[in-house]
Design an enzyme around this catalytic site. Structure first.
Site, PDB file in Angstrom:
ATOM      1  N   PHE A  58       0.816  -1.225   0.000  1.00  0.00           N
ATOM      2  CA  PHE A  58       0.000   0.000   0.000  1.00  0.00           C
ATOM      3  C   PHE A  58       0.844   1.267   0.000  1.00  0.00           C
ATOM      4  O   PHE A  58       0.375   2.321   0.407  1.00  0.00           O
ATOM      5  CB  PHE A  58      -0.981  -0.004   1.187  1.00  0.00           C
ATOM      6  CG  PHE A  58      -1.839  -1.232   1.237  1.00  0.00           C
ATOM      7  CD1 PHE A  58      -2.856  -1.412   0.306  1.00  0.00           C
ATOM      8  CD2 PHE A  58      -1.621  -2.210   2.187  1.00  0.00           C
ATOM      9  CE1 PHE A  58      -3.635  -2.562   0.327  1.00  0.00           C
ATOM     10  CE2 PHE A  58      -2.404  -3.366   2.212  1.00  0.00           C
ATOM     11  CZ  PHE A  58      -3.419  -3.543   1.282  1.00  0.00           C
ATOM     12  N   ARG A  60      -8.085  -2.000 -20.087  1.00  0.00           N
ATOM     13  CA  ARG A  60      -8.513  -3.371 -20.330  1.00  0.00           C
ATOM     14  C   ARG A  60      -8.242  -4.183 -19.083  1.00  0.00           C
ATOM     15  O   ARG A  60      -7.184  -4.046 -18.455  1.00  0.00           O
ATOM     16  CB  ARG A  60      -7.705  -3.927 -21.494  1.00  0.00           C
ATOM     17  CG  ARG A  60      -8.082  -5.316 -21.910  1.00  0.00           C
ATOM     18  CD  ARG A  60      -7.321  -5.580 -23.193  1.00  0.00           C
ATOM     19  NE  ARG A  60      -7.464  -6.940 -23.666  1.00  0.00           N
ATOM     20  CZ  ARG A  60      -6.442  -7.638 -24.151  1.00  0.00           C
ATOM     21  NH1 ARG A  60      -5.231  -7.090 -24.176  1.00  0.00           N
ATOM     22  NH2 ARG A  60      -6.637  -8.842 -24.592  1.00  0.00           N
ATOM     23  N   ASN A 105      -7.251  -9.664 -15.532  1.00  0.00           N
ATOM     24  CA  ASN A 105      -7.766 -10.822 -14.787  1.00  0.00           C
ATOM     25  C   ASN A 105      -8.959 -10.375 -13.941  1.00  0.00           C
ATOM     26  O   ASN A 105      -8.783  -9.798 -12.871  1.00  0.00           O
ATOM     27  CB  ASN A 105      -6.662 -11.408 -13.896  1.00  0.00           C
ATOM     28  CG  ASN A 105      -7.111 -12.681 -13.192  1.00  0.00           C
ATOM     29  OD1 ASN A 105      -8.267 -13.116 -13.338  1.00  0.00           O
ATOM     30  ND2 ASN A 105      -6.206 -13.282 -12.442  1.00  0.00           N
ATOM     31  N   GLN A 120      -9.089  -6.489  -6.058  1.00  0.00           N
ATOM     32  CA  GLN A 120      -8.408  -5.199  -5.860  1.00  0.00           C
ATOM     33  C   GLN A 120      -9.419  -4.071  -5.656  1.00  0.00           C
ATOM     34  O   GLN A 120      -9.250  -3.219  -4.783  1.00  0.00           O
ATOM     35  CB  GLN A 120      -7.586  -4.853  -7.109  1.00  0.00           C
ATOM     36  CG  GLN A 120      -6.255  -5.524  -7.184  1.00  0.00           C
ATOM     37  CD  GLN A 120      -5.288  -4.871  -6.228  1.00  0.00           C
ATOM     38  OE1 GLN A 120      -4.926  -3.712  -6.369  1.00  0.00           O
ATOM     39  NE2 GLN A 120      -4.875  -5.597  -5.232  1.00  0.00           N
ATOM     40  N   GLY A 169      -4.290   0.880 -14.703  1.00  0.00           N
ATOM     41  CA  GLY A 169      -4.070   0.202 -13.422  1.00  0.00           C
ATOM     42  C   GLY A 169      -5.340   0.277 -12.591  1.00  0.00           C
ATOM     43  O   GLY A 169      -6.154   1.182 -12.773  1.00  0.00           O
ATOM     44  N   GLY A 216      -5.286  -0.578  -8.924  1.00  0.00           N
ATOM     45  CA  GLY A 216      -5.049  -0.669  -7.488  1.00  0.00           C
ATOM     46  C   GLY A 216      -5.501   0.546  -6.707  1.00  0.00           C
ATOM     47  O   GLY A 216      -5.950   0.430  -5.577  1.00  0.00           O
ATOM     48  N   GLU A 217      -5.372   1.722  -7.297  1.00  0.00           N
ATOM     49  CA  GLU A 217      -5.577   2.923  -6.491  1.00  0.00           C
ATOM     50  C   GLU A 217      -6.896   3.625  -6.751  1.00  0.00           C
ATOM     51  O   GLU A 217      -7.506   4.175  -5.831  1.00  0.00           O
ATOM     52  CB  GLU A 217      -4.364   3.834  -6.658  1.00  0.00           C
ATOM     53  CG  GLU A 217      -3.176   3.071  -6.114  1.00  0.00           C
ATOM     54  CD  GLU A 217      -1.824   3.727  -6.245  1.00  0.00           C
ATOM     55  OE1 GLU A 217      -1.442   4.424  -5.300  1.00  0.00           O
ATOM     56  OE2 GLU A 217      -1.150   3.507  -7.257  1.00  0.00           O
TER      57      GLU A 217
END
Ligand SMILES: Cc1cc2nc3c(=O)[nH]c(=O)nc-3n(C[C@H](O)[C@H](O)[C@H](O)COP(=O)(O)OP(=O)(O)OC[C@H]3O[C@@H](n4cnc5c(N)ncnc54)[C@H](O)[C@@H]3O)c2cc1C
Ligand code: SF4
Lengths: 700, 330
Positions: free
Chosen positions: A239, A587, A590, A597, A660, A662-663
């Site tokens: 993180f 895109r 997975n 996430q 991305g 994650g954030e």
């Protein structure tokens, strides 16, 4: 050998369980603190217990006499470090451990006790008497602190005349928002092992990027390129907190001093104390709009705490940079150095606290103009970067807003606040938009066609629990046009070459690009080859030139989050009933791990909204709730119904269309919850967390 | 964490004798509080005497309607016991509102009564704390005391007792039985936790080395309609910021009997005697409940950051007593 043809495989976009999942759930996967080493010694941190001053004495002798104790490293005997070392070549004072007797803040490491066993090291550390010459300290961060200044690295960015536009706007929102210190609290506490082996410094670490760590470590210890090897095979969350850790620097010092493999592991409490946190922030948002809700001006002022040894800037204005169109925009950022530990990146740095302020203010603008909050955002959708004027690489915030509103049942919403009851609960809904930067950073990779028909992908990527290893397996399978089972991944080793770290939501995009490039190179090399030699044939990718040649564009992932909350006005309790997040994040490689996430980010955002707050004692500068009993994050019962999904957002500026995830998932969550609390109660909460005491006091 | 001995007691007398020889020994129940504090360096016993093998693991209904709960009964078994659920539902609710399923499966009644405060200064040895190191000072009073006491505190310590179970026990006049080398003894719960005064480190009136053997709840028909309501920052796995155990018996719109105890407001589970006195014979109305709460909370001395507990407790009294009264009328 598997045939390489041009027809696409379906690997990317297919839900795939983690390739190392079985190892992890059976306990076979080894994290940094689990790997055995012959002759391993253990180090235990000793942390300063004063907020500012000097170490006047360290009672080493009695500790040296204790069973198993090998030695004590402190400012009097520690190896000298390179003061210029730091990420991106920026000198980082937090790395300069044990270099002098100064104590810049509570919790700063002042010694490392090294012993044969972990318990002996801990006993030695507990027994080590350190005395201090205390100095007056200042731990009180505030927006109007006299020490506030604008960092050179964060100049005001602006277009148009914000003040004039606001003066001419029929509707103005002018509010201040506060967010507290927040802590990462990864499940795996930080741990590092260092040893000298055949002239090389070998490190087994828990980090977010082994190559980055090896580079900084080399600089820090004045070592030549290629001497340091850092690995971090499995990492239980980061993180933003797992760069070059204090435990790593001290482990290297100890391994060097005692010529032994040394491991240093942090306790949970030490994780809270020495690994950084999101700083407290204060923000002022001024929005000027015409009566149709069209924004004429956005003025975003932000100030955050930093330490006296490193200038950490929380770039809250990032969110204002490209979220909405407006005639005039101004982003100003300042920092206040105080005698507290140095803050650091934490999931969606800048955008998480920034969006709480901006997206709360947008809700207040919706209230003031009588325009539905979703509609208000749609009306301010920019065609190009609002500040830069650059085109977007791809952008589908509109799709997120519309699909989210549809699935959440937003159309039926009664806009009036404080009118819906369910027994003792007041019920309300709220929403917010989110944005987080995307893009790729130069990285290298190698793909080897093996004689056994398989393919080995080698890249200095990090899998901090996100599923990066699996995502790259899918990307490689697609690029090679082979089934994922034919692909073996080697990651998290600095010897694999230069690669970006797991940060800035740029890991998967950067690494997959390099993997794709290496696969292409391999395919070229395999033309005309009908037998693979025993050593295999290796293709290499380096994306530096391609990335440098990219057109300038605005690259961001977007999202829209919706929340329904219940508030008991008699107790102040706030409970989230359901949350929905719809994202446009390039895109999706997975779907399985992406969803996890996104849901994880939303849960973290819910915790940010309602629970998380690092509490400091002003007299000592120490954290009073430095463990999970005192520092609350959402429990399962707090997350009854949460859903994340996405809309199409292929990014044509990336070879695989990837951004991305994650954030962006935590950006906007806190505002969505806060806006729902307003809708439930009619009271605005502009200070996080929205604790029951705040709700109760504000209801009175 | 310092080295310590471990011993498994074979009988009550044996357990008491083992402890009598070691001043720095502790009984070990589920260990869910003691072992955590040992890891943090707050508790530093030389010897642990494990009491879980003792024959103190049963809940018994006595012929007079009293309930005797053995000291090693786990929190889970206590909450699940049919007689507890029938006669003292607030006790079952209180226990279930605490900790987590895993913790309740091992935590014991004796250990729960003696669990220590959750004050963040107390559990972190880098801070001073009068309770941990007598005379070192109480940083909470001027520092972080958001969840500290508003009642019965002193200038030496403002910590709260964190137990949920204890609140229900206080409401129903529990009596604690114990054993020492000199023989058995008893203490009413109202005397079990001494006033804080200038000795915040003295947390019980138990004689040194005493083993808690049982908790007895005298028959209390009023308790059959009782409730525990816990207010906390998150939906589970959090200590109370304020809680209430209450029971009320209303006849013809008038309060005949009432029990009220508060949690998370004082160094002990706080029996609201003033409120009870104000209510006996009063009309069972929200207004009377509010006035009774005010009578109790008149003594509250909130600090800079925990004043919210006063309206919180008042609201709890009104809403829980109203709920119970309405249910009885149905
Ligand atoms: C994460 C967490 C969350 C929690 N949340 C809650 C909550 O919300 N509400 C709540 O009420 N509690 C909560 N608890 C506390 C939990 O209820 C207590 O830890 C538990 O009840 C203590 O019981 P134990 O048997 O494990 O005690 P131990 O840890 O074994 O002992 C505690 C103390 O009691 C003494 N002792 C034990 N048995 C006896 C005996 N028979 N005679 C004399 N002395 C004895 C020990 O010497 C020690 O001093 C929580 C605990 C944890 C770890
Ligand atoms: S309130 Fe009590 S336990 Fe907390 S610091 Fe003060 S003396 Fe210690």
């Amino acid at each position: 050998m598997t045939d390489l043809t041009d027809s696409a495989t379906r690997a990317v976009g297919t839900s795939t369980v983690r390739v190392e999942g079985r190892e992890k759930v059976t306990g076979a996967a080894r994290y940094a603190a689990d790997v055995p080493f012959e002759g391993l010694a253990h180090g235990w941190l000793v942390l300063a217990t004063v907020a500012r001053g000097r170490v006047s004495s360290i009672g080493v002798d009695p500790v040296l006499a204790m069973p198993g104790v090998i030695g004590v490293i402190h400012h009097g005997n520690a190896p000298r470090l390179n003061p210029k070392a730091g990420m991106f070549g920026i000198p980082d004072g937090t790395l300069q451990l044990l270099q002098d007797d100064r104590v810049p803040h509570f919790g700063r490491p002042v010694a490392l006790v090294v012993a044969e066993t972990l318990e002996q090291a801990r006993a030695g550390a507990d027994a080590l008497v350190v005395t201090y010459e205390e100095e007056p300290h200042d731990t009180a961060f505030s927006a109007d602190h006299p020490g506030a200044y604008t960092p050179v690295s964060a100049p005001v960015s602006a277009k148009g005349d914000v003040d004039a536009e606001i003066a001419a706007s029929p509707v103005v929102v002018d509010q201040r928002y506060s967010t507290p210190e927040e802590h990462h609290g990864s499940m795996e506490p930080h741990a590092s092992m260092a040893r000298w082996e055949n002239g090389r410094l070998e490190v087994v670490d828990s980090n977010q990027g082994s190559f980055m760590v090896s580079t900084i470590l080399s600089a820090l210890f004045h070592l030549d390129e290629g001497v340091v090897r850092v690995r971090a095979e499995h990492v239980g969350g980061g993180f933003g907190s797992k760069g070059v850790g204090a435990q790593l620097i001290l482990a290297v010092m100890a391994a060097t001093t005692f010529d032994r493999p040394v491991r240093v592991t942090l306790t949970r409490h030490q994780v809270f104390t020495v690994t950084g946190m999101r700083p407290a922030t204060r923000q002022r948002i001024r929005l000027g709009a015409d009566s149709t809700g069209r924004l004429r001006a956005i003025d975003h002022e932000s100030v955050n705490q930093t330490s006296t040894i490193y200038e950490y800037v929380e770039r809250n204005g990032e969110v204002t940079h490209a979220l909405y169109a407006a005639d005039a925009i101004r982003i100003s950022t300042s920092v206040v150095p105080v005698d507290l530990p140095t803050p650091t990146w934490m999931r969606a740095p800048g955008c998480a606290p920034g969006s709480f302020a901006v997206e709360s203010a947008m809700d207040e603008l919706a209230e003031a103009t009588g325009i539905d909050p979703v509609e208000l955002r749609l009306r301010n959708e920019p065609q190009v970067g609002p500040l830069s004027g650059l085109p977007f690489s791809s952008r589908n915030l509109v799709g997120c807003l519309q699909e989210g509103a549809r699935r959440f049942g937003w159309a039926d919403r009664d806009p009036r606040p404080g009118v819906r009851r369910d027994g003792r609960w007041l019920v309300g809904t709220g929403m917010a938009a989110g944005i987080y930067g995307a893009g790729s950073v130069p990285s290298t990779a190698a793909v080897t066609a093996e004689a056994d028909g398989g393919y080995t992908v080698a890249i200095g990527a990090a899998d901090i629990g996100t599923g990066a290893r699996t995502a790259l397996t899918l990307v490689a399978a697609e690029a090679l046009n082979v089934p994922p089972s034919a692909v073996r991944m080697k990651i998290a080793d600095s010897d694999l070459g230069s690669a970006w770290f797991a940060g800035g939501s740029r890991g998967t995009s950067s690494w997959s690009w390099a993997v794709t490039a290496a696969a292409e190179d391999l395919r070229d090399k395999l033309v005309g080859i009908d037998r693979i030699p025993p050593e295999g044939i290796t293709g290499r990718g380096d994306t530096a030139a391609q990335i440098a040649a990219l057109a300038q564009q605005e690259r961001h992932a977007h999202g829209a989050q919706f929340a329904e909350v219940a508030v008991d006005p008699l107790t102040g309790e706030v409970r989230v009933r359901r949350m929905l997040g719809i994202f446009a994040a390039g895109r999706i490689v997975n779907p399985l791990t992406t969803r996890s996430q996104l849901v994880g980010g939303m849960v973290m955002g819910l915790s940010m909204a309602l629970h998380e707050e690092g509490l400091r004692d002003a007299a000592f500068g120490g954290q009073v709730n430095g463990d999970f009993a005192g520092y609350h994050v959402a429990a399962h019962a707090d997350v009854p119904d949460i859903e994340a999904d996405w809309v199409d957002d292929y990014d044509p500026s990336h070879p695989s269309g990837i951004k991305g995830v994650g954030e962006v998932a935590i950006v906007g969550t806190a505002a969505a919850v806060a806006n729902a609390v307003w809708h439930a109660t009619g009271v605005r909460h502009r200070t996080l967390p929205i604790s029951l005491s705040r709700v109760l006091t504000s209801q009175a | 964490m310092k080295e310590f001995g471990y011993n498994r007691a074979s009988g009550v007398r044996d357990a008491v004798a083992l402890l009598a020889h070691e001043p720095e020994a502790r009984f070990l129940g589920g260990g869910t509080n003691l072992v955590d504090l040992m890891k943090a360096g707050v508790e530093t016993p030389d010897l642990l005497v494990d009491v879980r093998g003792l024959p103190l693991g049963r809940v018994e209904l006595r012929s007079d309607g009293a309930l005797t709960i053995g000291a090693t009964v786990t929190n889970s078994d206590l909450a699940a016991h049919p007689e507890v659920r029938r006669r003292f539902p607030a006790l079952a609710e209180a226990v279930l509102a605490g900790a987590s399923g895993q913790l309740r499966n091992v935590a014991t009644v004796g250990g729960n009564l003696l669990q220590r405060t959750r004050c963040g200064y107390f559990t972190d040895t880098s801070f001073p704390c009068n309770k941990r190191v007598p005379g070192s000072g109480c940083p909470a009073i001027t520092g972080e005391h958001h969840n500290h006491a508003i009642l019965g505190a002193s200038d030496h310590c403002v910590a709260t007792n964190p137990s949920d179970m204890g609140v229900a026990l206080a409401a129903f006049d529990a009596v604690i039985s114990f054993e020492t080398v000199d023989g058995p003894g008893e203490l009413a719960l109202s005397e079990f936790y001494p006033p804080v005064g200038d000795t915040p480190h003295v947390e019980t009136s138990l004689p040194a080395g005493a083993l808690i053997t049982a908790v007895t709840l005298p028959a209390a028909p009023v308790a059959a309609r009782s409730r525990y309501r816990k207010v906390r920052e998150r939906a589970s796995y959090a200590f109370a910021t304020g809680s209430i155990a209450a029971a009320v018996d209303v006849e013809g719109g008038v309060v005949r009997d009432v029990r009220i105890a508060f949690g998370a407001v004082a160094s002990r589970p706080w029996r609201a005697h003033e409120a009870e006195r104000a209510l006996i014979g009063a009309p069972a109305t929200a207004q009377a409940f509010g006035a009774a709460a005010d009578a109790e909370l008149a003594a509250a001395k909130p600090l800079a950051h925990n004043g919210y507990k006063v309206p919180l407790l008042r609201n709890l009294v009104v809403s829980v007593l109203t709920e119970l009264t309405e249910e009885a009328a149905r």
